[in-house]
Design an enzyme around this catalytic site. Structure first.
Site, short mmCIF file in Angstrom:
data_model
loop_
_atom_site.label_atom_id
_atom_site.label_comp_id
_atom_site.label_asym_id
_atom_site.label_seq_id
_atom_site.Cartn_x
_atom_site.Cartn_y
_atom_site.Cartn_z
N ASP A 88 1.66 -6.85 55.05
CA ASP A 88 2.03 -7.24 56.40
C ASP A 88 2.33 -8.74 56.42
O ASP A 88 1.85 -9.50 55.58
CB ASP A 88 0.93 -6.89 57.40
CG ASP A 88 -0.37 -7.63 57.14
OD1 ASP A 88 -0.81 -7.67 55.97
OD2 ASP A 88 -0.96 -8.16 58.11
N GLU A 148 -3.71 -7.79 57.20
CA GLU A 148 -4.50 -8.95 56.80
C GLU A 148 -4.21 -10.11 57.74
O GLU A 148 -5.09 -10.91 58.05
CB GLU A 148 -4.18 -9.37 55.36
CG GLU A 148 -5.14 -10.40 54.78
CD GLU A 148 -4.71 -11.85 55.01
OE1 GLU A 148 -5.50 -12.77 54.73
OE2 GLU A 148 -3.57 -12.08 55.48
#
Length: 383
Positions: A83, A142
């Protein structure tokens, strides 16, 4: 636009895999296409791929991936995320184009941290399948709340009986040149919200009101004067910062009925997050007993003392770059704060100069060097 794919891309080509991962737009929390690209690269290398989605709004749903190859022997895990933070406006080229210019590949996530993920996958292609146990622990969250990301991966691993002996996190740790710094620990992080209630009233009749601002200010003054510690051998001193102070009073002639503040503490391994919350609560309550104090610990401080694992990484870096990396605990938090509970955990990856910036970019030369370093590390860690 059709979903990106790694079809036609050599899984051993770190440059093409990096471009394919960048092209799979994956603003946090990431799901779907970017994991398709990664899975397509891993399966031909002999990895068993387990993809799962967990969590609900507002912190989910989140997709995660656990890929495992081999069994028995030492188990080396590589952890990371696919991400990315939002791209923002003003890029020279499309933030998800993966455009290559003058030896650089541009795109959101190039260094943080799709490039390192691609480098590790490409490195695995250089290592025999029967060399031990390798795993990739990749999350789609994250950069966000990180509630259903790596913590969910750890739970899933426990259910499957997977227990790595060593964990390498591919965060961008290098500062000036690839390999000049690795992280052997991180400070902990806690945020604290303080709400002080009073009684609203007219400023000309203070005896009929109760102003919460002076009480909050006195508490903050004592908090600001705290010296939490002087640092340790491996950690800088803990620091406490006031990050917000608000009353929300739009009138000049009204005593407010409420005042609030927010604190952020980055702390070393002399402290625990909840203990710091209680310390702040005690100070606030001395000045205003009816205050409401809430703390949220994002992660505890951790340290992997210098030893065999950090030496393996440093030796591999030295062999391919000639540099002796600095062992550091500086910077913010990472998912290593969760993984360090499982086994010795060290972070090493690309240059961090452009992460989260416009025109984030990675040098092709650095990608190939990182692949070589990772391949050497894998062989020696599993040997």
């Amino acid at each position: 636009m059709p979903p990106p794919s790694s079809e036609g891309t050599s899984v051993a080509d770190v440059v093409e895999l990096t471009k394919a991962l960048i092209a799979a737009e994956s603003v946090t929390p990431a799901r779907g296409p970017v994991f398709d690209v990664l899975e397509a690269a891993l399966r031909p290398l002999g990895f068993d791929v387990d993809r799962f989605v967990c969590g609900e709004a507002p912190d989910g749903p989140v997709e995660n991936l656990i890929a495992v190859r081999g069994s028995g022997g030492r188990h080396l895990a590589f952890a990371g995320h696919v991400d990315v933070v939002p791209a923002g406006d003003g890029w020279t080229a499309g933030p998800f184009s993966g455009e290559e210019r003058a030896g650089l590949i541009y795109g959101r996530g190039a260094v943080d941290m799709k490039g390192a993920v691609a480098a590790f996958v490409a490195a695995c292609a250089q290592v025999p399948v029967d060399a031990g146990t390798l795993s990739l622990l990749i999350t789609g969250d994250e950069e966000g709340p990180a509630v259903f990301g790596t913590r969910a991966i750890i739970d899933r691993m426990a259910e499957r009986g997977l227990a790595p002996d060593l964990c390498l996190v591919g965060e961008p740790t290098s500062t000036g040149r690839l390999g000049d710094m690795i992280k052997i620990g991180r400070r902990g992080s806690v945020n604290i919200w303080i709400d002080v209630n009073g009684r609203q009233g007219h400023v000309a009749y203070p005896h009929l009101a109760d102003n919460p601002v002076p009480r909050l200010v006195r508490a903050l003054a004592e908090i600001d004067a705290l010296i939490l510690d002087e640092g340790t051998e491996w950690f800088q001193s803990s620091n406490l910062e006031a990050t917000d102070l608000s009353v929300g009073n739009l009138a000049t002639n009204v005593i407010p009925g409420r005042a609030s503040a927010r604190l952020s503490i980055r702390f070393n391994d002399l402290h625990r997050g909840e203990a710091l919350v209680e310390r702040i609560r005690a100070i606030v309550e001395r000045h205003t007993p009816d205050a409401h104090v809430v703390g949220k610990v994002s992660g505890e401080a951790f340290l992997t003392p210098p030893g065999t694992f950090s030496t393996l990484i440093a030796d591999a870096i030295r062999e391919h770059t000639g540099l002796t990396p600095e062992l550091s605990t500086t910077g913010g938090t990472s998912d290593a704060r969760f993984l360090s509970r499982l086994c010795p955990t060290v972070e090493f990856g690309l240059l961090n100069a452009t992460m989260h910036k416009l025109d984030e970019a990675v040098a092709v030369e650095d990608l190939r060097s990182l692949q070589a370093i990772y391949a050497t590390l894998i062989r020696r860690a599993l040997g």
